[in-house]
Design an enzyme around this catalytic site. Structure first.
Site, mmCIF file in Angstrom:
data_model
loop_
_atom_site.group_PDB
_atom_site.id
_atom_site.type_symbol
_atom_site.label_atom_id
_atom_site.label_comp_id
_atom_site.label_asym_id
_atom_site.label_seq_id
_atom_site.Cartn_x
_atom_site.Cartn_y
_atom_site.Cartn_z
ATOM 1 N NE ARG A 1 -2.012 5.299 -4.199
ATOM 2 C CZ ARG A 1 -2.985 3.953 -4.229
ATOM 3 N NH1 ARG A 1 -3.560 3.963 -5.131
ATOM 4 N NH2 ARG A 1 -3.023 3.350 -3.120
ATOM 5 C CG ASN B 1 -7.587 -7.681 1.022
ATOM 6 O OD1 ASN B 1 -6.600 -7.174 1.474
ATOM 7 N ND2 ASN B 1 -8.302 -6.767 0.158
ATOM 8 C CD GLU C 1 -9.013 -6.838 -6.517
ATOM 9 O OE1 GLU C 1 -10.082 -6.062 -5.845
ATOM 10 O OE2 GLU C 1 -7.811 -6.339 -6.508
ATOM 11 N NE ARG D 1 -4.447 -6.855 -2.439
ATOM 12 C CZ ARG D 1 -4.630 -5.730 -2.313
ATOM 13 N NH1 ARG D 1 -5.350 -5.107 -1.046
ATOM 14 N NH2 ARG D 1 -3.908 -5.047 -2.794
ATOM 15 C CG HIS E 1 -5.506 -2.469 -8.951
ATOM 16 N ND1 HIS E 1 -5.293 -1.200 -9.447
ATOM 17 C CD2 HIS E 1 -5.820 -2.270 -7.564
ATOM 18 C CE1 HIS E 1 -6.025 -0.175 -8.658
ATOM 19 N NE2 HIS E 1 -6.297 -0.845 -7.530
#
Ligand code: ADP
Length: 399
Positions: free
Chosen positions: A241, A7, A386, A91, A180
């Protein structure tokens, strides 16, 4: 089969080797500060002390070479030679409209990842560098791209189309993509297995509540809607965010403060969310909870607004699917914070027949049904994974 999962971020690289026969993580690690001073690799093997190497990493190629050295290290390595790795799963943040599922990387796939640089300006270039570094370090080994946007490609036009002039949608591939995706995909399918739901028709809502937060609705594992949009900025209130807001706020602050839209986007991505609402105290939910307990009103409001937004989305998604069978909590806050889970369910979801069992809910990071037996909707805590999902997709494609 042994899969290396990578990743890559703009200045970091996280990795794991997963033994797919046992699903065990053989080792994992992190390269930090790639391309900047003070680069460092930390390599972790269960039951051993960490191996830490501080050495200049001017680019991802050098980082991958250092990972190769760490995983085959005489003391800290877990394999004798990189030949033991069967494939590498990467990823990749943005697959644009082209990729609805994971794919073995070839020149056309690399070109398509490059075409999406505009849509994922921080991540896609790093993801591609990671792929090319692996091709150089392990020639001939298959590389698989697993896109964060694939899951969202299951949405219908009514869910992914923004109500702006269609010429822009068409010219620039503007739509709701969702992010996600690897987590939502993994957790929604795991929910069906774990709770014994109907694999074709189960209506599942996944609340991925971490520093980045998003929520998805799926039927039989196919995405119906998801809260992040063209970029990860839309939807829930997050660590830094803003999530949803009236876009006119951008123009209003620009005019008042003499800022441009790029500065505003930076503020909305990096200085908003609970960090911004708390007056700059922290983007970490634990800090905000502590301050709220000490009576800080801004922190209290930030947490209440966070839960309220999650509950609003659950309500909206229950309507979008005309029902809900299962609600899952995952990621840092979702897996660890029993109060947030309880308050979201008890303050807002009683009308759906949701009932939490306090004893079952007193748990962290472990697959658990946390709803009461007479709850109309099953509520689950399911840790996301993940890396395992990337390895599973990789294995399926290279077998
Ligand atoms: P990301 O992967 O998006 O960086 P994570 O999924 O790791 O984020 O989640 C990180 C967040 O989880 C942090 O804000 C942290 O405060 C929060 N968190 C972790 N443990 C707890 C806890 N026990 N209570 C509340 N929040 C927690």
């Amino acid at each position: 089969m042994k899969i290396l999962v990578l990743n890559c971020g703009s200045s970091s690289l996280k990795y794991q080797i997963i033994d797919m026969d046992t699903k065990e993580v053989m080792c994992k690690g992190l390269c930090e500060r790639i391309g900047i001073d003070g680069s460092k690799l930390t390599h972790k093997v269960p039951g051993k002390e960490d191996l830490v190497k501080e050495e200049a990493m001017p680019d991802h190629k050098k980082a991958v070479e250092m990972v190769m050295a760490a995983i085959t290290d005489a003391d800290h390595g877990v394999i004798k030679s990189v030949d033991e790795i069967d494939a590498i799963g990467h990823r990749v943040l943005h697959g644009g409209e082209k990729f609805t599922k994971s794919i073995v990387v070839d020149d056309a796939v690399k070109a398509a990842i490059r075409e999406c640089f505009d849509l994922g300006p921080l991540h896609n270039p790093a993801n591609l560098m990671g792929i090319e570094a692996c091709e150089a370090a392990m020639p001939g080994k298959p590389n698989v791209a697993v896109f964060d946007t694939s899951f969202g490609m299951g949405m219908e036009p009514k869910a992914y189309t923004y109500a702006i002039p269609s010429e822009y949608l068409e010219k620039y591939s503007i739509r709701r993509y969702g992010f996600h995706g690897t987590s939502h995909d993994y957790v929604s399918h795991r929910a069906i297995e774990f709770a014994g739901l109907d694999p074709k028709n189960a209506k599942v809502i996944v609340c991925h509540l971490g520093n980045g937060a998003s929520i998805s609705a799926s039927i039989g594992g196919v995405c119906v809607d998801t809260s992040m949009g063209l970029t990860p900025l839309e939807g829930l209130i997050m660590g830094t965010r803003s999530g949803d807001l009236d876009p006119a706020i951008l123009q209003f602050i620009c005019n008042k403060e003499g800022k441009d839209v790029n500065e505003m986007l930076n503020i909305l991505n990096k200085k908003s969310g609970i960090l911004g609402m708390s007056g700059g105290i922290s983007s970490d939910f634990r800090d905000i909870e502590k301050e709220a307990e000490n009576g800080n009103e801004k922190c209290k409001t930030a947490l209440e607004a966070f839960r309220y937004r999650v509950a609003k989305y659950i309500g909206a998604y229950a309507a979008a699917m005309n029902g809900v069978d299962c609600i899952c909590f995952t990621a840092g806050v979702g897996e660890n914070d029993k109060n947030t889970r309880k308050l979201i369910c008890e303050e807002y979801l009683g009308y759906l027949g949701v009932k939490i069992d306090d004893e079952r809910n007193d748990v962290r990071g472990k697959e658990t049904i946390i709803s009461a037996d007479d709850s109309k909707v099953k509520v689950l805590l399911l840790p996301t994974n993940e890396e395992l999902k990337i390895a599973m997709d990789t294995q399926a494609l290279v077998k």
